[in-house]
Design a protein around this motif. Structure first.
Motif, PDB file in Angstrom:
ATOM      1  N   UNK A 123       0.823  -1.208   0.000  1.00 18.79           N
ATOM      2  CA  UNK A 123       0.000   0.000   0.000  1.00 18.79           C
ATOM      3  C   UNK A 123       0.858   1.260   0.000  1.00 18.79           C
ATOM      4  N   UNK A 124       1.973   1.235   0.715  1.00 21.83           N
ATOM      5  CA  UNK A 124       2.871   2.391   0.728  1.00 21.83           C
ATOM      6  C   UNK A 124       3.461   2.623  -0.648  1.00 21.83           C
ATOM      7  N   UNK A 125       3.763   1.551  -1.355  1.00 24.70           N
ATOM      8  CA  UNK A 125       4.306   1.676  -2.703  1.00 24.70           C
ATOM      9  C   UNK A 125       3.314   2.274  -3.672  1.00 24.70           C
ATOM     10  N   UNK A 126       2.037   2.088  -3.441  1.00 21.48           N
ATOM     11  CA  UNK A 126       1.004   2.626  -4.329  1.00 21.48           C
ATOM     12  C   UNK A 126       0.713   4.088  -4.058  1.00 21.48           C
ATOM     13  N   UNK A 127       1.134   4.604  -2.902  1.00 20.16           N
ATOM     14  CA  UNK A 127       0.769   5.960  -2.549  1.00 20.16           C
ATOM     15  C   UNK A 127       1.764   6.996  -3.059  1.00 20.16           C
ATOM     16  N   UNK A 128       2.878   6.593  -3.596  1.00 23.24           N
ATOM     17  CA  UNK A 128       3.861   7.559  -4.055  1.00 23.24           C
ATOM     18  C   UNK A 128       3.663   7.858  -5.530  1.00 23.24           C
ATOM     19  N   UNK A 131      -2.568  16.448  -1.561  1.00 22.58           N
ATOM     20  CA  UNK A 131      -1.904  15.526  -2.485  1.00 22.58           C
ATOM     21  C   UNK A 131      -1.666  16.171  -3.845  1.00 22.58           C
ATOM     22  N   UNK A 132      -2.610  17.020  -4.306  1.00 21.41           N
ATOM     23  CA  UNK A 132      -2.396  17.735  -5.570  1.00 21.41           C
ATOM     24  C   UNK A 132      -1.198  18.672  -5.459  1.00 21.41           C
ATOM     25  N   UNK A 133      -1.132  19.425  -4.364  1.00 24.88           N
ATOM     26  CA  UNK A 133      -0.005  20.339  -4.164  1.00 24.88           C
ATOM     27  C   UNK A 133       1.311  19.575  -4.084  1.00 24.88           C
ATOM     28  N   UNK A 139      -6.668   5.655 -11.474  1.00 29.29           N
ATOM     29  CA  UNK A 139      -5.323   6.190 -11.291  1.00 29.29           C
ATOM     30  C   UNK A 139      -5.081   7.268 -12.335  1.00 29.29           C
ATOM     31  N   UNK A 140      -4.522   8.369 -11.889  1.00 32.66           N
ATOM     32  CA  UNK A 140      -4.286   9.482 -12.795  1.00 32.66           C
ATOM     33  C   UNK A 140      -2.820   9.791 -12.988  1.00 32.66           C
ATOM     34  N   UNK A 141      -2.535  10.337 -14.150  1.00 27.30           N
ATOM     35  CA  UNK A 141      -1.214  10.877 -14.452  1.00 27.30           C
ATOM     36  C   UNK A 141      -1.404  12.363 -14.706  1.00 27.30           C
ATOM     37  N   UNK A 142      -0.658  13.172 -13.980  1.00 28.43           N
ATOM     38  CA  UNK A 142      -0.687  14.618 -14.163  1.00 28.43           C
ATOM     39  C   UNK A 142       0.502  14.989 -15.042  1.00 28.43           C
ATOM     40  N   UNK A 143       0.226  15.674 -16.134  1.00 27.44           N
ATOM     41  CA  UNK A 143       1.274  16.101 -17.068  1.00 27.44           C
ATOM     42  C   UNK A 143       1.317  17.619 -17.062  1.00 27.44           C
ATOM     43  N   UNK A 191      -1.499   8.858  -9.143  1.00 23.48           N
ATOM     44  CA  UNK A 191      -2.394   9.657  -8.316  1.00 23.48           C
ATOM     45  C   UNK A 191      -3.771   8.999  -8.283  1.00 23.48           C
ATOM     46  N   UNK A 192      -4.258   8.679  -7.097  1.00 26.13           N
ATOM     47  CA  UNK A 192      -5.571   8.045  -6.948  1.00 26.13           C
ATOM     48  C   UNK A 192      -6.652   9.122  -7.066  1.00 26.13           C
TER      49      UNK A 192
END
Length: 182
Positions: free
Chosen positions: A17-22, A162-164, A127-131, A151-152
């Motif tokens: 779970x920690x690996x998924x949060x980064x 989390x966005x910041x 899951x999102x990718x911010x570009x 990003x969840x």
């Protein structure tokens, strides 16, 4: 022995779970562009219109970018040196955890493998990718590209924070460390 197995299972789930949060970040840039000439920015309106977020998150994302750009010494302008283009890509993600690993000594020596007790834990989310792209409006070129994936988008827990944090991690790669690339 049961306690050790339970602790190992708990450690494995927490680690997963920690690996998924980064956020996983990466960036690229045009090595032929002098980045020191860019001092002012604004958002690329056509790109902002296409960002696939609700209006609350869109404003939060833009505010996070503004905050980081200002912290880097950029000034927002109506006649900017660079335009910031934002893109959010979403995909459905499924994580399955369990059952846990077990192992131990037996008559034939060490025995280990996957299996044991309990049922699977399934987590489905978007899951999102911010570009974040930097465009030169005069030359009409893309000169820097940064992204953060993992990003969840379904989680509302500390969403603004989390966005910041995500934008900060992405823009930490600008300007690129040119000396390391040589």
């Amino acid at each position: 022995m049961r306690t050790a197995q339970k602790l190992l299972m708990l450690f494995t789930v927490v680690l997963a779970l920690a690996g998924c949060s980064t956020l996983r970040t990466a960036s690229d840039y045009d090595k032929n562009v002098d980045l020191s000439g860019y001092k002012t920015y604004n958002f690329y309106d056509k790109g902002i219109e296409r960002v696939k977020l609700n209006n609350l998150d869109k404003r939060r994302l833009m505010a996070a970018v503004e905050s980081e750009m200002n912290a880097k010494g950029f000034t927002k302008s109506d006649k900017p040196d660079l335009l910031v283009n934002l893109v959010v890509v979403a995909r459905e993600k499924t994580d399955v955890y369990g059952p846990a690993y077990y192992g131990g000594w037996g008559w034939g020596g060490w025995r280990g493998g996957w299996g044991g007790w309990g049922s699977n834990y399934v987590n489905q989310y978007i899951e999102g990718t911010i570009i974040i792209d930097f465009l030169d409006p005069g030359k009409k070129i893309l000169f820097w590209h940064g992204q953060g994936s993992g990003f969840n988008l379904d989680s509302f827990n500390k969403r603004e924070e989390r966005l910041y944090t995500g934008v900060k991690e992405i823009l930490a790669q600008y300007p690129p460390n040119v000396t390391a690339a040589k």
